[in-house]
Structures are given as C-alpha cells and as structure tokens.
Design a protein around this motif. Structure first.
Motif, PDB file in Angstrom:
ATOM      1  N   THR A   1       0.896  -1.472  -0.171  1.00  0.00           N
ATOM      2  CA  THR A   1      -0.072   0.062  -0.042  1.00  0.00           C
ATOM      3  C   THR A   1       0.747   1.413  -0.010  1.00  0.00           C
ATOM      4  OG1 THR A   1      -1.638  -1.171   0.994  1.00  0.00           O
ATOM      5  CG2 THR A   1      -1.988   1.155   1.148  1.00  0.00           C
ATOM      6  N   ALA A   2       1.715   1.153   0.670  1.00  0.00           N
ATOM      7  CA  ALA A   2       2.783   2.371   0.895  1.00  0.00           C
ATOM      8  C   ALA A   2       3.594   2.609  -0.355  1.00  0.00           C
ATOM      9  CB  ALA A   2       3.802   2.337   2.118  1.00  0.00           C
ATOM     10  N   ARG A   3       3.887   1.604  -1.069  1.00  0.00           N
ATOM     11  CA  ARG A   3       4.522   1.977  -2.409  1.00  0.00           C
ATOM     12  C   ARG A   3       3.587   2.360  -3.269  1.00  0.00           C
ATOM     13  NH1 ARG A   3       7.343  -3.007  -1.251  1.00  0.00           N
ATOM     14  NH2 ARG A   3       5.799  -4.285  -1.982  1.00  0.00           N
TER      15      ARG A   3
ATOM     16  N   LEU B   1       0.988   4.106  -2.872  1.00  0.00           N
ATOM     17  CA  LEU B   1       0.414   5.471  -2.701  1.00  0.00           C
ATOM     18  C   LEU B   1       1.904   6.568  -2.781  1.00  0.00           C
ATOM     19  CD1 LEU B   1      -1.000   5.070   0.958  1.00  0.00           C
ATOM     20  CD2 LEU B   1      -2.132   5.867  -1.095  1.00  0.00           C
ATOM     21  N   GLN B   2       2.849   6.107  -2.722  1.00  0.00           N
ATOM     22  CA  GLN B   2       4.283   6.741  -3.170  1.00  0.00           C
ATOM     23  C   GLN B   2       4.406   7.277  -4.491  1.00  0.00           C
ATOM     24  OE1 GLN B   2       7.348   4.649  -1.008  1.00  0.00           O
ATOM     25  NE2 GLN B   2       6.765   5.497   1.135  1.00  0.00           N
TER      26      GLN B   2
ATOM     27  N   GLU C   1       0.767   9.752  -0.305  1.00  0.00           N
ATOM     28  CA  GLU C   1       1.051   9.293   0.807  1.00  0.00           C
ATOM     29  C   GLU C   1       0.752  10.269   1.993  1.00  0.00           C
ATOM     30  OE1 GLU C   1       5.057  11.111  -0.760  1.00  0.00           O
ATOM     31  OE2 GLU C   1       3.327   9.722  -1.457  1.00  0.00           O
ATOM     32  N   ARG C   2       0.773  11.584   1.532  1.00  0.00           N
ATOM     33  CA  ARG C   2       0.762  12.461   2.620  1.00  0.00           C
ATOM     34  C   ARG C   2      -0.480  12.781   3.422  1.00  0.00           C
ATOM     35  NH1 ARG C   2       1.044  18.646   0.629  1.00  0.00           N
ATOM     36  NH2 ARG C   2      -1.142  18.788   1.332  1.00  0.00           N
TER      37      ARG C   2
END
Length: 195
Positions: free
Chosen positions: A67-69, A71-72, A77-78
């Motif tokens: 998920t983080a990847r 979003l980035q 991601e902010r």
C-alpha cells in the motif's frame, strides 16, 4: 452511477466505487479497514485530496508495504495514515476527535497473492463495524465487499448479512448488490448508509 467500461452491468468493484464517489468529498476523513494491496486506499486518497485524511488498517506487514509503495508512486502518501493492525483495533487507534467519517470500506477475505490462511473473521469485522459506524456522519457510507471462496468466508458473510439485516430502518439503509448466477468465487456488496 457510472456504467461498466463495456456498457454492461457494473462489477461489484465498479458499483462500490460509484457509491463511494457520491458520498466522499475533498477534505473528508475516511477509513480503509482492509488496506490489502492499496487499491482502495489510493482511490480514497484521491477523493479526499491533500486536505483530507485516510486511515488504513491491515494486519499484514506485506500489505502495508504494498500500500505504501502504491501511494508513493502516485504522490498520495501525505494524506494517509497506515496502521499495522487488524481493523478490529479501529476503536483504539483512530485518533481522538475522529468523527463525521464520510466512508469506511471493507474487503473481507484474504490478501490476494498472499497467505490464504490469514483471513478476516466475523469476530474482528464486528468489532471494526461497532467502532466505525457510530463515527459516520449522516449520509455516511460503509461498504462491505464479501468474498466467500475461501475457508470461513461463507460463515463470515452470513454473520455480516445477519448483522446488517438487523440494523434499524430509521438509522440505516442497507443495500445488497451481487450476481445470483455467479458460480465460482461468489462475492456480494453490502452498503450501509447512515440516516
């Protein structure tokens, strides 16, 4: 409601996203109760924009990394806070003052491409629902995408159906969307709208 790309009946995912688009606005606060590979997390982050907030939950570290990847890669991601915890922890992990939620999305079952033994259960899903439902604003939405093609999936779906069917009409509207003649990998959407 947007039409399916081929002009036919929308898939459950397309139908779900169409409902959520009608409810969630820029600067809203929302919950992705099962972050998984981050598809719904990114979708929600796009709807709430940089002024909004998405709280995402997942019990699997790999899911949160995926998920983080995602979003980035999309610069989103902010506005997202991810919790390495099951959705049943929402009651204790959502920050104090979190209220007027526009939406909470659930995809019940297992993480695609991962260990099929790690699944959601009615016990954890009920705790999550009881935590987030009171935080919804009037007109707010909970979506529950139920998958039954895995061990325990049918039992969880039946319990979720019973819970939703028992909600009082004066407080909730519950919509059900599914394909009755789908033989394999049955799935159902339940959408709960707070009155």
């Amino acid at each position: 409601m947007s039409r399916a790309p081929d002009g036919g009946i929308p898939s459950i995912l397309e139908f779900t996203h169409g409902l959520v688009r009608q409810v969630v606005r820029s600067a809203d606060t929302v919950v992705d109760a099962t972050a998984g590979n981050g598809h719904d997390t990114l979708f929600l982050a796009g709807l709430v924009g940089p002024q909004g907030r998405v709280y995402g939950f997942d019990v699997q570290a790999q899911a949160l990394e995926n998920t983080a990847r995602r979003l980035q890669r999309h610069g989103a991601e902010r506005q997202v806070t991810l919790f390495h915890a099951g959705h049943e922890a929402a009651g204790r992990l959502l920050p104090a003052g979190t209220e007027n939620l526009a939406c909470a999305m659930f995809n019940l079952g297992y993480l695609p491409g991962s260990d099929k033994q790690v699944v959601t259960t009615w016990h954890t899903t009920e705790a999550a629902l009881r935590a987030v439902m009171p935080l919804l604003r009037a007109g707010g939405l909970v979506t529950l995408h139920l998958y039954t093609g895995h061990a325990g999936g049918s039992a969880e779906a039946a319990a979720v159906h019973d819970f939703c069917a028992a909600l009082p009409w004066d407080g909730w509207r519950v919509l059900r969307y599914d394909f009755l003649n789908k033989e394999k990998n049955r799935e159902t959407l339940l959408a709960l709208c707070r009155q």
